[in-house]
Design an enzyme around this catalytic site. Sequence first.
Site, PDB file in Angstrom:
ATOM      1  N   GLY A  17       0.794  -1.232   0.000  1.00 36.14           N
ATOM      2  CA  GLY A  17       0.000   0.000   0.000  1.00 36.14           C
ATOM      3  C   GLY A  17       0.821   1.274   0.000  1.00 36.14           C
ATOM      4  O   GLY A  17       0.354   2.309   0.484  1.00 36.14           O
ATOM      5  N   ASN A 111      -5.633   1.847 -13.031  1.00 42.96           N
ATOM      6  CA  ASN A 111      -4.613   0.965 -12.439  1.00 42.96           C
ATOM      7  C   ASN A 111      -3.245   1.612 -12.629  1.00 42.96           C
ATOM      8  O   ASN A 111      -3.043   2.414 -13.549  1.00 42.96           O
ATOM      9  CB  ASN A 111      -4.643  -0.389 -13.160  1.00 42.96           C
ATOM     10  CG  ASN A 111      -3.641  -1.371 -12.588  1.00 42.96           C
ATOM     11  OD1 ASN A 111      -3.488  -1.492 -11.373  1.00 42.96           O
ATOM     12  ND2 ASN A 111      -2.918  -2.070 -13.456  1.00 42.96           N
ATOM     13  N   HIS A 113       0.758   0.419 -13.200  1.00 37.95           N
ATOM     14  CA  HIS A 113       1.529  -0.769 -13.577  1.00 37.95           C
ATOM     15  C   HIS A 113       3.015  -0.386 -13.630  1.00 37.95           C
ATOM     16  O   HIS A 113       3.362   0.656 -14.200  1.00 37.95           O
ATOM     17  CB  HIS A 113       1.060  -1.282 -14.945  1.00 37.95           C
ATOM     18  CG  HIS A 113       1.794  -2.504 -15.390  1.00 37.95           C
ATOM     19  ND1 HIS A 113       1.523  -3.753 -14.868  1.00 37.95           N
ATOM     20  CD2 HIS A 113       2.798  -2.667 -16.280  1.00 37.95           C
ATOM     21  CE1 HIS A 113       2.341  -4.638 -15.436  1.00 37.95           C
ATOM     22  NE2 HIS A 113       3.120  -4.010 -16.292  1.00 37.95           N
ATOM     23  N   SER A 140       3.212   3.230 -15.522  1.00 39.36           N
ATOM     24  CA  SER A 140       2.088   3.731 -16.314  1.00 39.36           C
ATOM     25  C   SER A 140       0.821   3.727 -15.470  1.00 39.36           C
ATOM     26  O   SER A 140       0.552   2.751 -14.762  1.00 39.36           O
ATOM     27  CB  SER A 140       1.813   2.822 -17.520  1.00 39.36           C
ATOM     28  OG  SER A 140       2.982   2.560 -18.252  1.00 39.36           O
ATOM     29  N   ASP A 149      -3.770  -5.275 -18.388  1.00 38.20           N
ATOM     30  CA  ASP A 149      -2.721  -4.282 -18.676  1.00 38.20           C
ATOM     31  C   ASP A 149      -2.776  -3.762 -20.115  1.00 38.20           C
ATOM     32  O   ASP A 149      -1.776  -3.356 -20.691  1.00 38.20           O
ATOM     33  CB  ASP A 149      -1.313  -4.869 -18.394  1.00 38.20           C
ATOM     34  CG  ASP A 149      -1.140  -5.277 -16.937  1.00 38.20           C
ATOM     35  OD1 ASP A 149      -1.832  -4.704 -16.081  1.00 38.20           O
ATOM     36  OD2 ASP A 149      -0.314  -6.161 -16.675  1.00 38.20           O
TER      37      ASP A 149
HETATM   38  C1  GRF Z   1       3.262  -1.268  -7.556  1.00 38.70           C
HETATM   39  O1  GRF Z   1       4.504  -1.479  -8.136  1.00 38.70           O
HETATM   40  C2  GRF Z   1       2.210  -1.146  -8.606  1.00 38.70           C
HETATM   41  O2  GRF Z   1       2.677  -0.593  -9.799  1.00 38.70           O
HETATM   42  C3  GRF Z   1       1.815  -2.581  -8.851  1.00 38.70           C
HETATM   43  O3  GRF Z   1       1.866  -3.189  -7.579  1.00 38.70           O
HETATM   44  C4  GRF Z   1       2.782  -2.474  -6.759  1.00 38.70           C
HETATM   45  C5  GRF Z   1       2.036  -2.077  -5.531  1.00 38.70           C
HETATM   46  O4  GRF Z   1       2.884  -1.497  -4.581  1.00 38.70           O
HETATM   47  N1  GRF Z   1       0.537  -2.664  -9.473  1.00 38.70           N
HETATM   48  P1  GRF Z   1       2.262  -0.840  -3.282  1.00 38.70           P
HETATM   49  O5  GRF Z   1       1.378  -1.894  -2.635  1.00 38.70           O
HETATM   50  O6  GRF Z   1       1.481   0.363  -3.698  1.00 38.70           O
HETATM   51  O7  GRF Z   1       3.437  -0.502  -2.419  1.00 38.70           O
END
Ligand code: GRF
Length: 221
Positions: A17, A111, A113, A140, A149
């Site tokens: 998070g 989202n 990514h 992104s 994605d």
């Molecule tokens: C991030 O790298 C995000 O891009 C991917 O999952 C990871 C989540 O990290 N979808 P966090 O839980 O926000 O630290």
Amino acid sequence: MNKKTLPSMVILISGNGSNLQSIINWVQQYNVATIDAVISNKVNALGLSRAKNANIQTEILEMIPGQSRVEYDEDLSDIIERYQPDLIVLAGFMRILSELFVEKYLGKLINIHPALLPKFKGLNTHQRAIDAKQKEHGASVHFVTPEMDEGPNIIQAKVSVLLDDCAEKLADRVLQQEHLIYPIAIQWCLQQKIRFMDGKVFYNNQPLLQPICYDPVIHRL
Ligand code: GRF
């Protein structure tokens, strides 16, 4: 904060998070939106503590053994509907969403990514970028469409891949960029500066033909 006048979002997480935290920090600093709930599919997600520390409502929806993806997503949708959010923000939510769910929230579901989509969809993006000898990598923010994605990008942040990079070091630098671009993209969506209609993204009412490339001088909150 006045819930009736501010645009609202729910945020879906599965783990750490840190993106959630950057959104919480932005909301607390600027008071331009509310986070009505944080929903996790994992009971022990660290992000749940981050939400509780910020007095945000939390919901846990674990998958019941034998439950189908569509059934899970119906339960997820039932929770989301209680909050009537303007935007649904996936922030490290590690589940593939069913087509029915995605279609229901098309244009309201975004989202982040950790790659420069359309490159490196899926997992292990940082190691794959190193293995593919990429000079640039990044993150992104995109609208979610039924194919994983695949949805159109809103904004991307780039980092250079260094000669001595390992996946962890590269991931750290990309994550720092994620924390900068996600609140920006969310603000644009909530202000309807960016919109997804009829399969196309519009930015300031003009078709967005390529993702906005994050520039810290231009793109400030
Ligand atoms: C991030 O790298 C995000 O891009 C991917 O999952 C990871 C989540 O990290 N979808 P966090 O839980 O926000 O630290």
